[in-house]
Design an enzyme around this catalytic site. Sequence first.
Site, mmCIF file in Angstrom:
data_model
loop_
_atom_site.group_PDB
_atom_site.id
_atom_site.type_symbol
_atom_site.label_atom_id
_atom_site.label_comp_id
_atom_site.label_asym_id
_atom_site.label_seq_id
_atom_site.Cartn_x
_atom_site.Cartn_y
_atom_site.Cartn_z
ATOM 1 N N ASP A 47 4.927 -10.029 18.900
ATOM 2 C CA ASP A 47 5.397 -9.488 17.495
ATOM 3 C C ASP A 47 4.288 -9.710 16.331
ATOM 4 O O ASP A 47 3.552 -10.335 16.571
ATOM 5 C CB ASP A 47 6.501 -10.496 16.971
ATOM 6 C CG ASP A 47 7.835 -10.274 18.156
ATOM 7 O OD1 ASP A 47 7.855 -9.166 18.357
ATOM 8 O OD2 ASP A 47 8.297 -11.358 18.581
ATOM 9 N N LYS A 65 8.564 -5.881 14.541
ATOM 10 C CA LYS A 65 9.674 -5.020 13.877
ATOM 11 C C LYS A 65 9.667 -5.221 12.337
ATOM 12 O O LYS A 65 9.330 -6.396 11.858
ATOM 13 C CB LYS A 65 11.215 -5.764 14.154
ATOM 14 C CG LYS A 65 11.572 -5.692 15.850
ATOM 15 C CD LYS A 65 13.007 -6.495 15.994
ATOM 16 C CE LYS A 65 12.780 -6.934 17.619
ATOM 17 N NZ LYS A 65 13.232 -8.252 17.767
ATOM 18 N N MET A 178 16.063 -17.780 8.667
ATOM 19 C CA MET A 178 16.044 -16.776 7.941
ATOM 20 C C MET A 178 16.856 -16.730 6.766
ATOM 21 O O MET A 178 17.517 -15.545 6.450
ATOM 22 C CB MET A 178 16.626 -15.455 8.874
ATOM 23 C CG MET A 178 15.637 -15.460 10.418
ATOM 24 S SD MET A 178 16.507 -14.464 11.664
ATOM 25 C CE MET A 178 17.964 -15.769 12.070
#
Lengths: 271, 271
Positions: A47, A65, A178
């Site tokens: 990632d 992403k 998050m």
Amino acid sequence: MRASGIGVEAVMNPGRVSIVGAGPGDPELLTLKGARLLAEADAIVCDEGVKACFPPGCAVFDVGKRAGGGASNPQAEINALLVRLASQGLHVVRLKGGDPTIFGRGGEEALHLAAHGIPCEVIPGVSAMNAASAAAGIPLTHRGLSGGLTVLGGHAPHLERIDWEALVRQGGTWVFYMAKATVGIIAARLLARGADPALHLALIESAGLPAQSVRVQTLAEASRLALPALGDGPGLVIVGPTVALHFDLHPARSELNVDALPVSGLSQAPG
Amino acid sequence: MRASGIGVEAVMNPGRVSIVGAGPGDPELLTLKGARLLAEADAIVCDEGVKACFPPGCAVFDVGKRAGGGASNPQAEINALLVRLASQGLHVVRLKGGDPTIFGRGGEEALHLAAHGIPCEVIPGVSAMNAASAAAGIPLTHRGLSGGLTVLGGHAPHLERIDWEALVRQGGTWVFYMAKATVGIIAARLLARGADPALHLALIESAGLPAQSVRVQTLAEASRLALPALGDGPGLVIVGPTVALHFDLHPARSELNVDALPVSGLSQAPG
């Protein structure tokens, strides 16, 4: 090599995939096993933002992403890439931030590989909450203060699925991944279900990295004027009775925070 | 060197203590940072069963607690040992199984050191649940199945403090540390508060070690005849909708379990 023949999903002579938790960002928080597998890998799929020592000459695919998501579903593309590489007989390391199975979608990738007959192993990693806890001096459990923790997603859609009343009743330490943009919502929901307004909340950004920041306020303060995000790094919120230990473990730092930061609503050390 | 003078707690020229998470037992699941600090240490204070590469000539203190506890409180002795060693100007590595702040009492040791003016840092480690999850093929979160997890202590006294109704209402994945001897109690409490009897429970022992075992049954089965512990290693229980993914990720292993194990009540793969 992919097997010929229409509709055949299984592959001949497959390689294998090691799904490796890279830890929270500090390259030194990778495990020895993760480092060894990286050094042995034929191909690495990682990632964006996951940095580690990649062996020279190894094919590296950055499949990070975009934040905020979008219409496309890159997870399907990542799954297909892993199958394609392993089907060529390669040993693929799929390097993921944190631990692969806490908000990491490691399970989805492992299921996809299993369905295609590709051998797969998962190597656990240090999850963001462990790094945030260590960096902030906020134990996730602590005798006499918190006998357990509940770990939840902090994106706004995640918050809609939480039973806040049950969460407050359960007590202990509450961790929201998050959650940089939802500090105020989290505080308001907890207060609405009876959480103590004097309970402390910590917003920890970029835990263990040079850009790390740790800021603490009470739920009452957060519901009035929540801590704004300071940077682009990942942010995690911890709420509960152990958060106040931050002041005992980092007294100089908390005094500095209270004096120097322009944001109002920061809490003083309790007592 | 300890400062002279009656009642003086602060020390002159103190060393420092690094509280390091060793991971769940496999020496390769130590972090690179943990390995580096061990190599640099003047003294190492570790729990029984925590094995790692100790540098030659380094003083090693094994302070492992006896299972089951007792009248004495070895934690106070460990705290005093850390202060004594650091007060001699040494760099002490306090190596703890798993992650220091999830059921690791790392916070207690850090507070004690802070109260004595001794610099201390906490290096996070791979916690037992991450290793168990990876080894068993049971994601702790999984899109569409579980959006969070609750982590609790599994010793009998811990279970008395849990709000089981709130736990069942919250849903998600439930993880019980140190739960080898309480599988049946956990299942019965969950069922009494309305958990689905068909929900799967996994007992994972010695995760990531050669003696590792992973066994799955339903809550209904566990409440009738709970899985007995197989060995002396640490045991962890995971309950929730993601446990059934174990059968998709390890089909051969689960077929073997169902056929070969003498314990009745083991579940078949769902569907």
